[in-house]
Write an enzyme that holds these catalytic residues in place. Structure first.
Site, PDB file in Angstrom:
ATOM      1  N   HIS A 157       0.830  -1.213   0.000  1.00  0.00           N
ATOM      2  CA  HIS A 157       0.000   0.000   0.000  1.00  0.00           C
ATOM      3  C   HIS A 157       0.865   1.264   0.000  1.00  0.00           C
ATOM      4  CE1 HIS A 157      -3.473  -2.560   0.952  1.00  0.00           C
ATOM      5  NE2 HIS A 157      -2.684  -3.156   1.831  1.00  0.00           N
ATOM      6  N   SER A 278      14.940  21.743 -16.473  1.00  0.00           N
ATOM      7  CA  SER A 278      13.749  22.576 -16.598  1.00  0.00           C
ATOM      8  C   SER A 278      14.095  23.839 -17.368  1.00  0.00           C
ATOM      9  CB  SER A 278      13.214  22.938 -15.207  1.00  0.00           C
ATOM     10  OG  SER A 278      12.294  24.004 -15.285  1.00  0.00           O
ATOM     11  N   LYS A 284      16.436  21.842 -11.354  1.00  0.00           N
ATOM     12  CA  LYS A 284      15.705  20.610 -11.645  1.00  0.00           C
ATOM     13  C   LYS A 284      16.552  19.571 -12.375  1.00  0.00           C
ATOM     14  CE  LYS A 284      12.041  19.646 -11.102  1.00  0.00           C
ATOM     15  NZ  LYS A 284      10.880  19.949 -11.962  1.00  0.00           N
ATOM     16  N   GLU A 291       9.733   8.448 -17.071  1.00  0.00           N
ATOM     17  CA  GLU A 291       8.390   8.980 -17.288  1.00  0.00           C
ATOM     18  C   GLU A 291       7.891   8.675 -18.699  1.00  0.00           C
ATOM     19  OE1 GLU A 291       8.674  12.721 -14.149  1.00  0.00           O
ATOM     20  OE2 GLU A 291       8.757  13.105 -16.302  1.00  0.00           O
TER      21      GLU A 291
END
Length: 463
Positions: A157, A278, A284, A291
């Site tokens: 979980h 970024s 970043k 992804e």
């Protein structure tokens, strides 16, 4: 310009029809399979005396010239030629003349020709993707061997559950990918049948030898029913399904890599080679590879659903709807190969932050189950009561802002007087991991056996 099939027609095709009907823009990717199939067919026609040996050799030499032209960018694909089959046949007649060139199509149809080309392509890609999976499994195995003692939290979980090793965690993915490999192998064996010679749907009156062409093309045997042969796309559906399951697994792995690379986890540092920045935030470092692979999962799922929908209501035998079968397969093939290659390379250059993983194990009371088992095993308390006592110990630790493993014996005794000094060893994180010696468990000995299973598997497949 007249079509090769235009004898029945009195008017030339509309330009709109030519554009709408043509598949050459994508099925030209099957040129190698088309020419390979035609060479095998020409050999068979010659050996069966359906055409002369001289004509067979002329056709084969012409086809080899076309292959050379395509591979050296000297071949011009034209929309009016419709597809790869007509394009090659038309060029063949230009090279060796219509009289002999026109004999190549004896005893076959575009229906069995496209079924052959597509099947050959899918089987070839099946093998290549299977080999890329082996490379990924090998990489996971290598990382695991170096991290038998790297503790990290195991989750259920998405909550801290029990201590495991990084090696154990990665082995879970390795066995997932082995199943993906085995699905591809099984699919290859089941679909390694040759449809050539089925003609349009009913076979041919010419005295062909389908076993000969099957052998020539590397198939195990010919397909059994001509009507099924030209209308079957199960091999492509299986391929897309296998890819979809594979991406379910790569997506799960990438999801964890994305989480692990976040500041909140800090378990890994992805190499600059496989990260992006970024446009506005200078600090970043984004896990775009992971992804993108996670995102491309939806893409390959869509290709599977598309082909399932195309095939679901088609009457026997071939229907033009089936021209829509290839673009999704071509797309999923490239997507899968690119994703497996870059995922494997990214993992090889990823840094695993062992200290952060170990520190994470000191949160969430990972040894609570060990404490309950200790009370059952050594104190004779029933599990439900042991579960309650352990819960009280967790609550005590929470009140002191400590992890369960950090409580002293005196503190534990305030919850239950039967605790003794052995409980401190029970609550040790490493001891907890090592206590699970059952087959498939977390102990080093168990994980080493898992690694050995994978090493033997890879040795067998790569030898």
């Amino acid at each position: 310009m007249k079509k090769l099939w235009q004898g029945r027609f009195n008017e030339e095709s509309s330009e709109l029809l030519e554009e709408f009907n043509a598949s050459i823009n994508f099925d030209k990717n099957l040129y190698e399979e088309d020419i390979k199939g035609s060479i095998a067919h020409a050999k068979m026609l010659g050996k069966c005396n359906i055409i002369s040996e001289h004509e067979s050799k002329e056709i084969i030499n012409g086809l080899k010239q076309i292959l050379f032209e395509i591979e050296n960018d000297r071949f011009i694909f034209k929309t009016e030629d419709e597809d790869i089959h007509m394009s090659v046949e038309k060029r063949l007649s230009q090279i060796i003349g219509k009289e002999i060139g026109g004999k190549l199509h004896t005893a076959r149809s575009r229906n069995d020709q496209v079924a052959l080309d597509f099947r050959l392509f899918v089987l070839k890609q099946n093998k290549e993707i299977a080999n890329l999976i082996l490379s990924l499994v090998s990489t996971l195995k290598d990382i695991a061997k170096e991290n038998l003692d790297t503790l990290m939290p195991g989750y259920t979980h998405l909550q801290h559950a029990q201590p495991v090793s990084l090696a154990y965690h990665l082995m879970a993915y390795a066995f997932m990918f082995i199943r993906d490999y085995e699905r591809l192998v099984s699919s290859y064996e089941r679909n390694n049948l040759c449809p050539l010679g089925s003609a349009a749907l009913a076979g041919t009156p010419h005295p062909i030898n389908r076993e000969l062409t099957a052998l020539e093309l590397g198939f195990s045997k010919p397909t059994f029913n001509a009507m099924d042969s030209v209308s079957d796309r199960d091999f492509a559906l299986e391929f897309l399904f296998n890819i979809s399951v594979l991406f379910t697994h790569t997506s799960r792995l990438c999801e964890e890599l994305i989480l692990w690379s976040s500041q909140e986890y800090g378990f890994i540092t992805i190499s600059d080679q496989f990260s992006t920045g970024s446009s506005i935030m200078p600090q970043k470092k984004n896990p775009d590879v992971a992804e993108l692979i996670r995102g491309k999962t939806g893409r390959v799922y869509g290709n599977l659903i598309s082909l399932l929908t195309i095939m679901k209501s088609l009457p026997m035998a071939y229907n033009k709807d089936m021209q829509e079968d290839k673009e999704g397969v071509l797309d999923s093939t490239k997507t899968t190969k690119d994703s497996l290659i870059i995922l494997t390379q990214m993992l090889k250059t990823t840094k695993f932050n062992k200290d952060n993983m170990i520190n994470a194990c000191k949160k969430g009371h990972l040894t609570a189950t060990d404490l309950a088992d200790y009370l059952v095993r050594e104190k004779g308390i029933n599990f439900r009561e042991a579960h309650y006592i352990t819960g009280r110990c967790v609550a005590l630790a929470e009140s002191k802002n400590l992890d369960l493993s950090e409580l002293s014996l005196d503190e534990l005794k305030t919850i239950h007087s039967d605790f003794d000094k052995n409980v401190i060893d029970i609550l040790n994180l490493v001891n907890s991991k090592e206590a699970r010696k059952s087959y498939g468990g977390t102990s080093n000995r168990s994980v080493e056996k898992q690694i050995l299973i994978i090493e033997n598997f890879l040795k067998d497949k790569l030898s």
